[in-house]
Design an enzyme around this catalytic site. Structure first.
Site, short mmCIF file in Angstrom:
data_model
loop_
_atom_site.label_atom_id
_atom_site.label_comp_id
_atom_site.label_asym_id
_atom_site.label_seq_id
_atom_site.Cartn_x
_atom_site.Cartn_y
_atom_site.Cartn_z
CE1 TYR A 32 8.49 14.22 -3.42
CE2 TYR A 32 7.80 12.13 -2.78
CZ TYR A 32 8.38 12.87 -2.49
OH TYR A 32 9.59 13.17 -1.97
CE1 TYR A 40 -5.95 13.44 8.31
CE2 TYR A 40 -3.94 12.66 6.83
CZ TYR A 40 -4.72 13.17 7.15
OH TYR A 40 -4.06 15.29 7.68
N PRO A 92 0.04 4.04 1.52
CG PRO A 92 2.44 4.51 0.90
CD PRO A 92 0.84 5.72 1.41
N1 UDP Z 1 -1.59 11.25 8.89
C1 UDP Z 1 -2.03 10.74 9.85
N2 UDP Z 1 -2.58 12.04 10.27
C2 UDP Z 1 -1.77 13.22 9.83
C3 UDP Z 1 -1.59 13.33 8.53
C4 UDP Z 1 -0.51 11.68 8.19
O1 UDP Z 1 -2.94 10.10 10.43
O2 UDP Z 1 -2.24 14.05 10.70
C5 UDP Z 1 -0.83 9.41 8.12
C6 UDP Z 1 -0.96 8.91 6.72
O3 UDP Z 1 -2.51 8.77 7.03
C7 UDP Z 1 -0.06 7.79 6.85
C8 UDP Z 1 0.62 8.48 7.52
O4 UDP Z 1 0.62 9.27 9.13
O5 UDP Z 1 -0.64 6.79 6.79
C9 UDP Z 1 1.86 9.21 7.49
O6 UDP Z 1 2.06 10.21 6.62
P1 UDP Z 1 2.55 11.24 6.66
O7 UDP Z 1 2.19 12.10 5.41
O8 UDP Z 1 3.52 12.11 7.67
O9 UDP Z 1 4.01 11.09 5.41
P2 UDP Z 1 3.59 9.55 4.32
O10 UDP Z 1 2.55 9.17 3.54
O11 UDP Z 1 4.44 10.29 3.02
O12 UDP Z 1 4.69 8.61 4.73
#
Ligand code: UDP
Length: 344
Positions: free
Chosen positions: A156, A215, A285
């Site tokens: 991505y 997470y 990140p």
């Molecule tokens: N995340 C989390 N629980 C979830 C989904 C995501 O804690 O059920 C965390 C993920 O590890 C990240 C943040 O939330 O640190 C944002 O994740 P998302 O997938 O929404 O977007 P991106 O990582 O693309 O910014």
């Protein structure tokens, strides 16, 4: 309006979360809109309310493939092309990484050459992911990023970086009039319950009384923009008539930790769900917040919807969706363990 005639606009990814809201905004300004989608993550139900709209058309096609002949007909002259076509949540874009990369590279190239042929202005939906795990905070457009080119997010991140490269090359060569938005985390109605991103996961889990999956230790930050604010930014950037400004960050600078977001949603829903910890995905990140000085200066744009107002609207929407149980698949979580470890 162009020469007293309404604009013809192509929205690739038009059945998706952002694309469907963009179609609504364009139609409400009087445009004729053709949405193109392969329905990998886009959904017809996002556009059901437009079924009888005479200025709207929906085409089932993948931007990796040649565009359908009826769109390429010499009689059809698009004024604008928005490229929003790509799975954008980590579980979805990692499910078929090769397709994700090709969507950004081959798909963007297809749409750019089409923009060149038809004389349309071209808009690329790029992403804050091009900054990777940023060492500069907040992120300005001048920052080149810190991306792992071989990790599981690379399909991505590197795909979108290549899409930007192609778009800037078309601009430099005078082959197309282009606009590039770098989109930061966005949320709102029409996100999929099985999108896998944190806002939809946490809301769906809270409404279902399921465990809230945070997470890592939840201290990582994101900055969440409500969808109508973002779409307003798209429209302003596409309409911008000044010299090519380069890529423009669009997002809400209001930064918070994922743990705080979970607590906020728990309080707003009154849910009794427990917060449980899950492993942090590979290359997740640590921090992310847009510097939107450029968008403010050239577009007069900044987000207006507070997180409380936006979350309330999003919770209400998911709550309505849940009333039809068949529409409420469980929130998926990331692949951890063996698969993630192999990809690292
Ligand atoms: N995340 C989390 N629980 C979830 C989904 C995501 O804690 O059920 C965390 C993920 O590890 C990240 C943040 O939330 O640190 C944002 O994740 P998302 O997938 O929404 O977007 P991106 O990582 O693309 O910014």
């Amino acid at each position: 309006m162009k020469n007293g005639k309404s604009k013809l606009v192509l929205v690739a990814g038009g059945a998706g979360f952002l694309g469907s809201h963009l179609c609504d905004a364009l139609l409400s300004e009087g445009a004729h809109v053709v949405a193109l989608d392969n329905f990998q993550t886009g959904r017809k139900q996002n556009l059901r309310h437009l079924e009888r709209e005479p200025r709207f058309d929906l085409v089932d096609s993948d931007i990796i493939k040649p565009l359908p002949a009826r769109l390429r007909s010499k009689k059809v002259k698009f004024d604008e092309i928005f490229n929003l076509a790509c799975a954008a949540s980590p579980p979805h874009y990692q499910a078929d990484p090769e397709h994700t990369m090709l969507t950004s590279v081959v798909g963007t190239h297809n749409l750019l050459t089409f923009a060149e042929a038809t004389g349309a202005r071209f808009f690329l939906a790029s992403t804050s992911e091009i900054y990777g795990d940023p060492e500069v905070h907040p992120q300005k457009e001048s920052y080149w990023g810190n991306v792992n080119p071989t990790g599981p997010r690379a399909c991505y991140d590197e795909g979108k970086r290549a899409a930007e490269t192609l778009t800037f090359d078309f601009d430099r060569a005078g082959r197309a009039d282009v606009r590039v938005a770098r989109i930061f985390n966005t949320y709102g109605p029409r996100m999929r319950a099985d999108d896998g991103r944190v806002v939809s996961n946490v809301i769906c889990q809270a409404l279902a009384g399921d465990d809230i999956t945070v997470y890592g230790d939840g201290s990582q930050t994101r900055s969440f923009c409500y969808v109508s604010d973002l779409v307003d930014g798209f429209m302003r950037l596409m309409a911008y008539e000044g010299a090519f400004p380069g890529a423009v960050n669009l997002g809400n600078p209001n930064e918070l930790t994922v743990g705080d977001l979970a607590q906020k949603v728990l309080a707003m829903t009154g849910s009794a769900s427990r917060v449980v910890s899950r492993p942090l995905p590979v290359d997740d990140p640590r921090r992310r917040r847009p510097d939107i000085t450029l968008a403010k200066q050239i577009l007069g744009w900044s987000p207006r919807t507070s997180l409380d107002v936006g979350l309330r609207a999003t919770i209400a929407w998911f709550s309505d969706e849940r009333s039809d149980a068949s529409k409420a698949p469980r929130a998926p979580t990331m692949l951890h363990g063996a698969v993630a470890a192999r990809q690292s």
